[in-house]
Scaffold this motif. Structure first.
Motif, PDB file in Angstrom:
ATOM      1  N   TRP A  82     -10.310  -9.192 -52.032  1.00 45.87           N
ATOM      2  CA  TRP A  82     -10.314  -9.348 -53.486  1.00 45.87           C
ATOM      3  C   TRP A  82      -8.889  -9.456 -54.016  1.00 45.87           C
ATOM      4  O   TRP A  82      -7.949  -8.981 -53.393  1.00 45.87           O
ATOM      5  CB  TRP A  82     -11.065  -8.215 -54.167  1.00 45.87           C
ATOM      6  N   THR A  83      -8.797 -10.149 -55.127  1.00 45.00           N
ATOM      7  CA  THR A  83      -7.487 -10.394 -55.752  1.00 45.00           C
ATOM      8  C   THR A  83      -7.586 -10.098 -57.245  1.00 45.00           C
ATOM      9  O   THR A  83      -8.439 -10.666 -57.937  1.00 45.00           O
ATOM     10  CB  THR A  83      -7.025 -11.838 -55.562  1.00 45.00           C
ATOM     11  N   GLY A  84      -6.708  -9.194 -57.694  1.00 46.94           N
ATOM     12  CA  GLY A  84      -6.680  -8.860 -59.116  1.00 46.94           C
ATOM     13  C   GLY A  84      -5.403  -9.364 -59.776  1.00 46.94           C
ATOM     14  O   GLY A  84      -4.400  -9.627 -59.094  1.00 46.94           O
ATOM     15  N   PRO A  85      -5.385  -9.508 -61.113  1.00 42.85           N
ATOM     16  CA  PRO A  85      -4.200 -10.021 -61.813  1.00 42.85           C
ATOM     17  C   PRO A  85      -3.012  -9.070 -61.731  1.00 42.85           C
ATOM     18  O   PRO A  85      -1.860  -9.499 -61.894  1.00 42.85           O
ATOM     19  CB  PRO A  85      -4.701 -10.186 -63.247  1.00 42.85           C
ATOM     20  N   VAL A  86      -3.250  -7.801 -61.498  1.00 44.16           N
ATOM     21  CA  VAL A  86      -2.161  -6.825 -61.427  1.00 44.16           C
ATOM     22  C   VAL A  86      -1.976  -6.329 -59.999  1.00 44.16           C
ATOM     23  O   VAL A  86      -0.855  -6.235 -59.499  1.00 44.16           O
ATOM     24  CB  VAL A  86      -2.431  -5.638 -62.383  1.00 44.16           C
ATOM     25  N   THR A  87      -3.115  -6.056 -59.342  1.00 46.23           N
ATOM     26  CA  THR A  87      -3.055  -5.397 -58.021  1.00 46.23           C
ATOM     27  C   THR A  87      -2.755  -6.346 -56.878  1.00 46.23           C
ATOM     28  O   THR A  87      -2.428  -5.928 -55.768  1.00 46.23           O
ATOM     29  CB  THR A  87      -4.380  -4.690 -57.743  1.00 46.23           C
ATOM     30  N   GLY A  88      -2.897  -7.653 -57.112  1.00 45.66           N
ATOM     31  CA  GLY A  88      -2.669  -8.595 -56.030  1.00 45.66           C
ATOM     32  C   GLY A  88      -3.879  -8.700 -55.105  1.00 45.66           C
ATOM     33  O   GLY A  88      -4.988  -8.324 -55.462  1.00 45.66           O
ATOM     34  N   THR A  89      -3.619  -9.187 -53.923  1.00 46.37           N
ATOM     35  CA  THR A  89      -4.712  -9.460 -52.976  1.00 46.37           C
ATOM     36  C   THR A  89      -4.858  -8.341 -51.957  1.00 46.37           C
ATOM     37  O   THR A  89      -3.870  -7.846 -51.411  1.00 46.37           O
ATOM     38  CB  THR A  89      -4.450 -10.772 -52.236  1.00 46.37           C
ATOM     39  N   HIS A  90      -6.095  -7.968 -51.732  1.00 49.18           N
ATOM     40  CA  HIS A  90      -6.421  -6.977 -50.699  1.00 49.18           C
ATOM     41  C   HIS A  90      -7.306  -7.658 -49.639  1.00 49.18           C
ATOM     42  O   HIS A  90      -8.310  -8.288 -49.975  1.00 49.18           O
ATOM     43  CB  HIS A  90      -7.164  -5.781 -51.318  1.00 49.18           C
ATOM     44  N   TYR A  91      -6.901  -7.479 -48.409  1.00 52.05           N
ATOM     45  CA  TYR A  91      -7.592  -8.168 -47.320  1.00 52.05           C
ATOM     46  C   TYR A  91      -8.491  -7.226 -46.514  1.00 52.05           C
ATOM     47  O   TYR A  91      -8.186  -6.039 -46.343  1.00 52.05           O
ATOM     48  CB  TYR A  91      -6.583  -8.799 -46.352  1.00 52.05           C
ATOM     49  N   ASN A  92      -9.547  -7.829 -45.959  1.00 50.62           N
ATOM     50  CA  ASN A  92     -10.372  -7.179 -44.926  1.00 50.62           C
ATOM     51  C   ASN A  92     -10.776  -5.754 -45.285  1.00 50.62           C
ATOM     52  O   ASN A  92     -10.536  -4.821 -44.533  1.00 50.62           O
ATOM     53  CB  ASN A  92      -9.633  -7.170 -43.586  1.00 50.62           C
ATOM     54  N   GLU A  93     -11.395  -5.635 -46.415  1.00 53.34           N
ATOM     55  CA  GLU A  93     -11.950  -4.337 -46.752  1.00 53.34           C
ATOM     56  C   GLU A  93     -13.156  -4.087 -45.837  1.00 53.34           C
ATOM     57  O   GLU A  93     -14.171  -4.792 -45.918  1.00 53.34           O
ATOM     58  CB  GLU A  93     -12.373  -4.309 -48.222  1.00 53.34           C
ATOM     59  N   GLN A  94     -13.037  -3.135 -44.946  1.00 54.11           N
ATOM     60  CA  GLN A  94     -14.071  -2.889 -43.948  1.00 54.11           C
ATOM     61  C   GLN A  94     -14.976  -1.750 -44.378  1.00 54.11           C
ATOM     62  O   GLN A  94     -14.517  -0.646 -44.646  1.00 54.11           O
ATOM     63  CB  GLN A  94     -13.432  -2.536 -42.604  1.00 54.11           C
ATOM     64  N   GLY A  95     -16.267  -2.015 -44.442  1.00 56.34           N
ATOM     65  CA  GLY A  95     -17.220  -0.963 -44.719  1.00 56.34           C
ATOM     66  C   GLY A  95     -17.870  -0.484 -43.436  1.00 56.34           C
ATOM     67  O   GLY A  95     -17.559  -0.926 -42.332  1.00 56.34           O
ATOM     68  N   GLY A  96     -18.789   0.432 -43.588  1.00 58.75           N
ATOM     69  CA  GLY A  96     -19.519   0.935 -42.432  1.00 58.75           C
ATOM     70  C   GLY A  96     -18.712   1.843 -41.546  1.00 58.75           C
ATOM     71  O   GLY A  96     -19.002   1.969 -40.352  1.00 58.75           O
ATOM     72  N   GLN A  97     -17.672   2.520 -42.108  1.00 59.26           N
ATOM     73  CA  GLN A  97     -16.842   3.413 -41.325  1.00 59.26           C
ATOM     74  C   GLN A  97     -17.442   4.827 -41.332  1.00 59.26           C
ATOM     75  O   GLN A  97     -18.245   5.188 -42.192  1.00 59.26           O
ATOM     76  CB  GLN A  97     -15.421   3.446 -41.910  1.00 59.26           C
ATOM     77  N   PRO A  98     -17.065   5.654 -40.363  1.00 57.57           N
ATOM     78  CA  PRO A  98     -17.547   7.048 -40.366  1.00 57.57           C
ATOM     79  C   PRO A  98     -17.136   7.769 -41.650  1.00 57.57           C
ATOM     80  O   PRO A  98     -16.091   7.490 -42.234  1.00 57.57           O
ATOM     81  CB  PRO A  98     -16.856   7.646 -39.144  1.00 57.57           C
ATOM     82  N   GLY A  99     -17.974   8.664 -42.102  1.00 55.02           N
ATOM     83  CA  GLY A  99     -17.654   9.449 -43.297  1.00 55.02           C
ATOM     84  C   GLY A  99     -18.449   9.043 -44.509  1.00 55.02           C
ATOM     85  O   GLY A  99     -18.416   9.723 -45.541  1.00 55.02           O
ATOM     86  N   GLY A 100     -19.139   7.897 -44.443  1.00 51.39           N
ATOM     87  CA  GLY A 100     -19.991   7.484 -45.555  1.00 51.39           C
ATOM     88  C   GLY A 100     -19.194   7.315 -46.848  1.00 51.39           C
ATOM     89  O   GLY A 100     -18.115   6.720 -46.872  1.00 51.39           O
ATOM     90  N   ILE A 101     -19.700   7.891 -47.996  1.00 50.90           N
ATOM     91  CA  ILE A 101     -19.056   7.708 -49.297  1.00 50.90           C
ATOM     92  C   ILE A 101     -17.751   8.482 -49.400  1.00 50.90           C
ATOM     93  O   ILE A 101     -16.989   8.302 -50.357  1.00 50.90           O
ATOM     94  CB  ILE A 101     -20.001   8.135 -50.436  1.00 50.90           C
ATOM     95  N   PHE A 102     -17.495   9.371 -48.443  1.00 49.95           N
ATOM     96  CA  PHE A 102     -16.246  10.119 -48.475  1.00 49.95           C
ATOM     97  C   PHE A 102     -15.109   9.350 -47.818  1.00 49.95           C
ATOM     98  O   PHE A 102     -13.965   9.800 -47.833  1.00 49.95           O
ATOM     99  CB  PHE A 102     -16.432  11.482 -47.785  1.00 49.95           C
ATOM    100  N   ASN A 103     -15.435   8.230 -47.237  1.00 45.31           N
ATOM    101  CA  ASN A 103     -14.398   7.389 -46.640  1.00 45.31           C
ATOM    102  C   ASN A 103     -14.036   6.306 -47.649  1.00 45.31           C
ATOM    103  O   ASN A 103     -14.895   5.513 -48.046  1.00 45.31           O
ATOM    104  CB  ASN A 103     -14.911   6.758 -45.345  1.00 45.31           C
ATOM    105  N   PRO A 104     -12.784   6.283 -48.154  1.00 42.36           N
ATOM    106  CA  PRO A 104     -12.390   5.293 -49.185  1.00 42.36           C
ATOM    107  C   PRO A 104     -12.694   3.862 -48.782  1.00 42.36           C
ATOM    108  O   PRO A 104     -13.018   3.026 -49.639  1.00 42.36           O
ATOM    109  CB  PRO A 104     -10.899   5.549 -49.335  1.00 42.36           C
ATOM    110  N   ALA A 105     -12.565   3.542 -47.479  1.00 41.81           N
ATOM    111  CA  ALA A 105     -12.824   2.169 -47.046  1.00 41.81           C
ATOM    112  C   ALA A 105     -14.268   1.773 -47.334  1.00 41.81           C
ATOM    113  O   ALA A 105     -14.557   0.644 -47.727  1.00 41.81           O
ATOM    114  CB  ALA A 105     -12.520   2.025 -45.556  1.00 41.81           C
ATOM    115  N   ASN A 106     -15.173   2.724 -47.167  1.00 40.70           N
ATOM    116  CA  ASN A 106     -16.582   2.432 -47.436  1.00 40.70           C
ATOM    117  C   ASN A 106     -16.827   2.205 -48.919  1.00 40.70           C
ATOM    118  O   ASN A 106     -17.596   1.312 -49.302  1.00 40.70           O
ATOM    119  CB  ASN A 106     -17.461   3.576 -46.936  1.00 40.70           C
ATOM    120  N   VAL A 107     -16.200   3.023 -49.737  1.00 37.31           N
ATOM    121  CA  VAL A 107     -16.364   2.883 -51.185  1.00 37.31           C
ATOM    122  C   VAL A 107     -15.794   1.559 -51.664  1.00 37.31           C
ATOM    123  O   VAL A 107     -16.408   0.824 -52.438  1.00 37.31           O
ATOM    124  CB  VAL A 107     -15.694   4.065 -51.916  1.00 37.31           C
ATOM    125  N   THR A 108     -14.587   1.236 -51.183  1.00 37.05           N
ATOM    126  CA  THR A 108     -13.943  -0.023 -51.584  1.00 37.05           C
ATOM    127  C   THR A 108     -14.772  -1.220 -51.162  1.00 37.05           C
ATOM    128  O   THR A 108     -14.941  -2.190 -51.906  1.00 37.05           O
ATOM    129  CB  THR A 108     -12.539  -0.112 -50.967  1.00 37.05           C
TER     130      THR A 108
END
Length: 256
Positions: A30-56
């Motif tokens: 995803w790419t935002g007007p302020v935050t720039g581009t974020h690559y390869n946001e990976q979900g399905g990591q251990p920790g469920g909703i407590f893992n920021p990668a899963n939430v993102t």
């Protein structure tokens, strides 16, 4: 004049799989007007909703479906099944081919296995002028050669020759010191065959069942060949009794 160029962006997603890999796809960008581009946001990591990668990843997946979002996003979610059974880099099979060949021995003698060979007259010295030593004696040897072009056996076998002397049907009695009522004969068999228990080119075979002998035999491996039976009736030392003379010679080729 002002020229405006609009470049259309082309996105290419490469789908890959390895021979041993299987699992889930949950990634995006995803790419935002302020935050720039974020690559390869990976979900399905251990920790469920407590893992920021899963939430993102979850937020990016939802945002990739919004047409009025201020943030550009793409996201892919998928999965594949794993292997069932063992895997390997080769596959093989062996096929056994089977069948059966019947045992067969042959001797061609035409339409019948019993043939009659009639010499007709067996000549004697019938003239009293022949002298007492020759009177009623057989004039010369008699012979016959029996040939067939199809004989043999497709397995180990024995060739057997049996014979009975020609004998007169005259039962009137005779002086056995000067007459005979029998004509013995010899038989010589000639053909090509090999020895048993060997696989070599056939050799010429020639063997004799002598006069006065009733049986002879020889064993071979499988063979096929023309075959000759040479019957030789030698003049006896005694005079011949009158009558119809008959005898037999038989050949038998049988599997061992």
């Amino acid at each position: 004049m002002k020229i405006a160029s609009i470049l259309a962006g082309v996105a290419v997603a490469a789908l890959t799989a390895s021979a041993a890999s299987a699992g889930n796809i949950n990634q995006g960008q995803w790419t935002g007007p302020v935050t720039g581009t974020h690559y390869n946001e990976q979900g399905g990591q251990p920790g469920g909703i407590f893992n920021p990668a899963n939430v993102t990843a979850a937020l990016n997946a939802a945002n990739a479906e919004l047409g009025n979002s201020p943030i550009s996003a793409w996201h892919a979610i998928g999965q594949s099944g794993g292997n069932i059974g063992s895997v390997g880099d080769t596959g093989s099979a062996t096929f056994t081919l089977k069948g059966n060949v019947a045992t067969d021995c042959a001797y061609y003698s035409g339409s019948s296995t019993n043939q009659t060979l009639n010499f007709g007259t067996i000549g004697i010295y019938a003239d009293e002028n022949a002298g007492p030593a020759n009177l009623f004696n057989m004039t010369q040897n008699a012979s016959v050669e029996i040939n067939t072009n199809a004989a043999g056996c497709n397995t180990a076998n024995t060739v057997k020759i049996t014979k009975t002397d020609l004998e007169s049907d005259n039962n009137g009695g005779y002086d056995s010191s000067v007459f005979t009522n029998k004509l013995p004969f010899s038989v010589t068999a000639t053909y090509k065959a090999g020895n048993p228990n060997s696989a070599v080119a056939a050799q010429s075979q020639s063997w004799t069942v002598a006069s006065g002998v009733g049986l002879g035999s020889k064993s071979h491996g499988a063979w096929k060949s023309p075959m000759s039976l040479n019957v030789n009736i030698a003049k006896p030392n005694q005079a011949l009794l009158a009558g119809n003379y008959e005898g037999t010679v038989s050949v038998l080729i049988s599997a061992n």
